[in-house]
Design an enzyme around this catalytic site. Structure first.
Site, PDB file in Angstrom:
ATOM      1  N   LEU A 190       0.833  -1.206   0.000  1.00 55.94           N
ATOM      2  CA  LEU A 190       0.000   0.000   0.000  1.00 55.94           C
ATOM      3  C   LEU A 190       0.871   1.262   0.000  1.00 55.94           C
ATOM      4  O   LEU A 190       2.063   1.193   0.305  1.00 55.94           O
ATOM      5  CB  LEU A 190      -0.909  -0.044   1.235  1.00 55.94           C
ATOM      6  CG  LEU A 190      -1.903  -1.217   1.223  1.00 55.94           C
ATOM      7  CD1 LEU A 190      -2.515  -1.443   2.604  1.00 55.94           C
ATOM      8  CD2 LEU A 190      -2.994  -0.978   0.182  1.00 55.94           C
ATOM      9  N   PRO A 191       0.279   2.424  -0.330  1.00 55.09           N
ATOM     10  CA  PRO A 191       1.108   3.622  -0.489  1.00 55.09           C
ATOM     11  C   PRO A 191       1.872   4.061   0.761  1.00 55.09           C
ATOM     12  O   PRO A 191       3.073   4.298   0.695  1.00 55.09           O
ATOM     13  CB  PRO A 191       0.094   4.693  -0.919  1.00 55.09           C
ATOM     14  CG  PRO A 191      -1.041   3.938  -1.517  1.00 55.09           C
ATOM     15  CD  PRO A 191      -1.112   2.641  -0.775  1.00 55.09           C
ATOM     16  N   THR A 223       6.481   0.620   1.832  1.00 56.04           N
ATOM     17  CA  THR A 223       7.497   1.429   2.521  1.00 56.04           C
ATOM     18  C   THR A 223       6.756   2.420   3.399  1.00 56.04           C
ATOM     19  O   THR A 223       6.038   3.292   2.881  1.00 56.04           O
ATOM     20  CB  THR A 223       8.371   2.203   1.508  1.00 56.04           C
ATOM     21  OG1 THR A 223       9.022   1.272   0.661  1.00 56.04           O
ATOM     22  CG2 THR A 223       9.423   3.035   2.231  1.00 56.04           C
ATOM     23  N   LYS A 253      15.272   0.159   5.076  1.00 58.88           N
ATOM     24  CA  LYS A 253      14.820   0.721   3.787  1.00 58.88           C
ATOM     25  C   LYS A 253      15.053   2.237   3.728  1.00 58.88           C
ATOM     26  O   LYS A 253      15.576   2.752   2.740  1.00 58.88           O
ATOM     27  CB  LYS A 253      13.330   0.380   3.606  1.00 58.88           C
ATOM     28  CG  LYS A 253      12.646   1.047   2.441  1.00 58.88           C
ATOM     29  CD  LYS A 253      13.050   0.476   1.114  1.00 58.88           C
ATOM     30  CE  LYS A 253      12.397   1.257  -0.026  1.00 58.88           C
ATOM     31  NZ  LYS A 253      12.867   0.816  -1.325  1.00 58.88           N
ATOM     32  N   LYS A 283       9.203  10.958  -0.700  1.00 58.32           N
ATOM     33  CA  LYS A 283       8.469  10.327   0.417  1.00 58.32           C
ATOM     34  C   LYS A 283       9.448   9.588   1.345  1.00 58.32           C
ATOM     35  O   LYS A 283       9.401   9.731   2.565  1.00 58.32           O
ATOM     36  CB  LYS A 283       7.439   9.336  -0.152  1.00 58.32           C
ATOM     37  CG  LYS A 283       6.727   8.514   0.904  1.00 58.32           C
ATOM     38  CD  LYS A 283       5.979   7.325   0.286  1.00 58.32           C
ATOM     39  CE  LYS A 283       6.161   6.088   1.126  1.00 58.32           C
ATOM     40  NZ  LYS A 283       5.554   4.893   0.622  1.00 58.32           N
TER      41      LYS A 283
HETATM   42  P1  NAD Z   1       0.808   2.442  -6.322  1.00 63.22           P
HETATM   43  O1  NAD Z   1       0.189   3.749  -5.963  1.00 63.22           O
HETATM   44  O2  NAD Z   1       1.054   2.111  -7.745  1.00 63.22           O
HETATM   45  O3  NAD Z   1      -0.067   1.234  -5.689  1.00 63.22           O
HETATM   46  C1  NAD Z   1      -0.723   1.295  -4.468  1.00 63.22           C
HETATM   47  C2  NAD Z   1      -2.067   0.584  -4.633  1.00 63.22           C
HETATM   48  O4  NAD Z   1      -2.711   0.508  -3.358  1.00 63.22           O
HETATM   49  C3  NAD Z   1      -3.022   1.328  -5.566  1.00 63.22           C
HETATM   50  O5  NAD Z   1      -3.414   0.462  -6.612  1.00 63.22           O
HETATM   51  C4  NAD Z   1      -4.191   1.723  -4.667  1.00 63.22           C
HETATM   52  O6  NAD Z   1      -5.443   1.681  -5.314  1.00 63.22           O
HETATM   53  C5  NAD Z   1      -4.105   0.640  -3.587  1.00 63.22           C
HETATM   54  N1  NAD Z   1      -4.773   1.001  -2.345  1.00 63.22           N
HETATM   55  C6  NAD Z   1      -4.665   2.156  -1.628  1.00 63.22           C
HETATM   56  N2  NAD Z   1      -5.432   2.065  -0.509  1.00 63.22           N
HETATM   57  C7  NAD Z   1      -6.008   0.854  -0.525  1.00 63.22           C
HETATM   58  C8  NAD Z   1      -6.905   0.161   0.350  1.00 63.22           C
HETATM   59  N3  NAD Z   1      -7.372   0.744   1.462  1.00 63.22           N
HETATM   60  N4  NAD Z   1      -7.308  -1.091   0.028  1.00 63.22           N
HETATM   61  C9  NAD Z   1      -6.838  -1.681  -1.119  1.00 63.22           C
HETATM   62  N5  NAD Z   1      -6.004  -1.086  -1.995  1.00 63.22           N
HETATM   63  C10 NAD Z   1      -5.597   0.165  -1.687  1.00 63.22           C
HETATM   64  O7  NAD Z   1       2.169   2.392  -5.484  1.00 63.22           O
HETATM   65  P2  NAD Z   1       3.421   1.418  -5.740  1.00 63.22           P
HETATM   66  O8  NAD Z   1       4.416   2.076  -6.627  1.00 63.22           O
HETATM   67  O9  NAD Z   1       2.901   0.045  -6.077  1.00 63.22           O
HETATM   68  O10 NAD Z   1       4.075   1.434  -4.281  1.00 63.22           O
HETATM   69  C11 NAD Z   1       3.524   0.671  -3.221  1.00 63.22           C
HETATM   70  C12 NAD Z   1       4.501   0.721  -2.055  1.00 63.22           C
HETATM   71  O11 NAD Z   1       5.775   0.190  -2.471  1.00 63.22           O
HETATM   72  C13 NAD Z   1       4.771   2.140  -1.535  1.00 63.22           C
HETATM   73  O12 NAD Z   1       4.845   2.109  -0.136  1.00 63.22           O
HETATM   74  C14 NAD Z   1       6.124   2.494  -2.170  1.00 63.22           C
HETATM   75  O13 NAD Z   1       6.852   3.435  -1.395  1.00 63.22           O
HETATM   76  C15 NAD Z   1       6.798   1.138  -2.183  1.00 63.22           C
HETATM   77  N6  NAD Z   1       7.868   0.987  -3.209  1.00 63.22           N
HETATM   78  C16 NAD Z   1       7.675   1.425  -4.471  1.00 63.22           C
HETATM   79  C17 NAD Z   1       8.684   1.274  -5.412  1.00 63.22           C
HETATM   80  C18 NAD Z   1       8.491   1.761  -6.839  1.00 63.22           C
HETATM   81  O14 NAD Z   1       9.485   1.806  -7.582  1.00 63.22           O
HETATM   82  N7  NAD Z   1       7.269   2.085  -7.263  1.00 63.22           N
HETATM   83  C19 NAD Z   1       9.892   0.645  -5.074  1.00 63.22           C
HETATM   84  C20 NAD Z   1      10.043   0.165  -3.767  1.00 63.22           C
HETATM   85  C21 NAD Z   1       9.019   0.350  -2.834  1.00 63.22           C
END
Ligand code: NAD
Length: 309
Positions: free
Chosen positions: A65-66, A94, A174, A249
């Site tokens: 999740l975000p 994260t 992280k 973030k």
């Molecule tokens: P994203 O915004 O693409 O995906 C998050 C998903 O969570 C969305 O599809 C959203 O609809 C869903 N969501 C939000 N609230 C929800 C709820 N209550 N119930 C169900 N679904 C819900 O983000 P992402 O890029 O996939 O990143 C996710 C996590 O991974 C973050 O914490 C980010 O910091 C971490 N991360 C991302 C990367 C990257 O390169 N994108 C790399 C490492 C870590």
């Protein structure tokens, strides 16, 4: 075959859930976004109507999740009241260390203690490409005895799993790692901008620094100057990769954690300030290596008139 509930199917979670389905597990997927859920179904997951419905009969619950508030809310309202006794709960988002520790405590202390939940914070490194390919690195905060079960679940999504310590240690690792990354990327970008102004061929500078003490992952695996590292986002106008907004973030999380424990992180603070500036200038969606444009004098990225309106 394990029954896995997967909640959060965005850029990262989508690929990770698909790899679990590909490995032969039954994946009950949920996301607030219908499009994300559709994509997961196309990749072999089964759609659940809610997070609560997804976790009801699952042996393992994975969340991606975000941010901290989303994880806290989904755990308090959906997962903990509804998950099966003995379920293994793994949060890969994260988030701030405090939220990770609070969720771990909620999951393992009364009134849920008798349900026998095991919890791990397991943030990842490797980006959307690594999520897709199943080559993420996991940094795990958990009770040591739970590690083998956690590793077995993580295997289809990972190339490396390292236990950082107890609950919250995965998130601590992280944000420390990404603070190094943010600062080294900025230093690398400054050096390329200076090399250019000094009339030094940037490709020649890359050749020299990559074999000298200026070498770092930011230089040799993710070079912000287009050319020397073909797979780097600098070769595709800084699209895709790891967004500036995401780096910002993580740097904010590092600064908040440093303030809470009284650690001196002046370079981390500078990195946060510079990424905040680049984000305000319109670079938020670009890969974080695009900050080189700031030092080359090419920012603002966004049209100045649009920014003012
Ligand atoms: P994203 O915004 O693409 O995906 C998050 C998903 O969570 C969305 O599809 C959203 O609809 C869903 N969501 C939000 N609230 C929800 C709820 N209550 N119930 C169900 N679904 C819900 O983000 P992402 O890029 O996939 O990143 C996710 C996590 O991974 C973050 O914490 C980010 O910091 C971490 N991360 C991302 C990367 C990257 O390169 N994108 C790399 C490492 C870590």
């Amino acid at each position: 075959m394990t029954r896995i509930a997967f909640i959060g199917l965005g850029n990262m979670g989508g690929g990770m859930a698909a790899n679990q389905a590909r490995a032969g597990h039954e994946v009950l997927a949920f996301d607030l976004s219908a499009a994300a859920l559709q994509k997961a179904v196309a990749a072999g997951c089964a759609a659940a109507g809610s997070a609560a419905a997804a976790v009801k009969d699952a042996d393992v619950v994975i969340t991606m999740l975000p941010a901290g508030q989303h994880v806290r809310a989904v755990y308090a309202n959906e997962i903990l009241p509804n998950a099966k006794a003995g379920a293994l709960l793994i949060d890969c988002s994260t988030i701030d260390v405090e939220s990770a520790r609070a969720v771990a405590k909620d999951a393992t202390a009364p009134p849920y203690k008798e349900r026998g939940f095991r919890f791990a914070d397991a943030p990842v490194s490797g980006g959307a490409a690594g999520a897709e390919a199943g080559t993420l690195a996991f940094m795990v905060g958990c009770v040591e005895a739970d590690l083998p079960a956690i590793e077995a679940v993580i295997a289809p999504m990972s190339r490396a799993t390292i236990r950082a310590g107890d609950h919250g240690a995965g998130q601590a690792a992280k944000i420390c790692n990404n603070m190094v990354l943010g600062a080294t990327m900025i230093a690398t970008c400054e050096a390329f901008a200076l090399a250019e102004k000094l009339g030094l061929d940037p490709e020649r500078f890359f050749e020299i620094a990559s074999k000298s003490s200026g070498q770092s992952w930011s230089l040799t695996s993710y070079c912000p100057w287009p050319g020397p590292v073909p797979a780097a986002p600098s070769n595709r106008d800084y699209e895709g990769g790891f967004a500036t907004a995401m780096m910002l973030k993580d740097l904010k999380l590092a600064q908040e954690a440093a303030a809470r424990c009284g650690a001196a992180t002046p370079l981390g603070a500078q990195a946060e300030g510079l990424y905040a500036l680049f984000d305000q200038l319109g670079g938020g969606a670009k890969d974080f290596s695009a900050i080189i444009e700031l030092f080359r004098g090419n920012a603002p990225v966004r049209d100045a008139a649009a920014a003012a309106s």
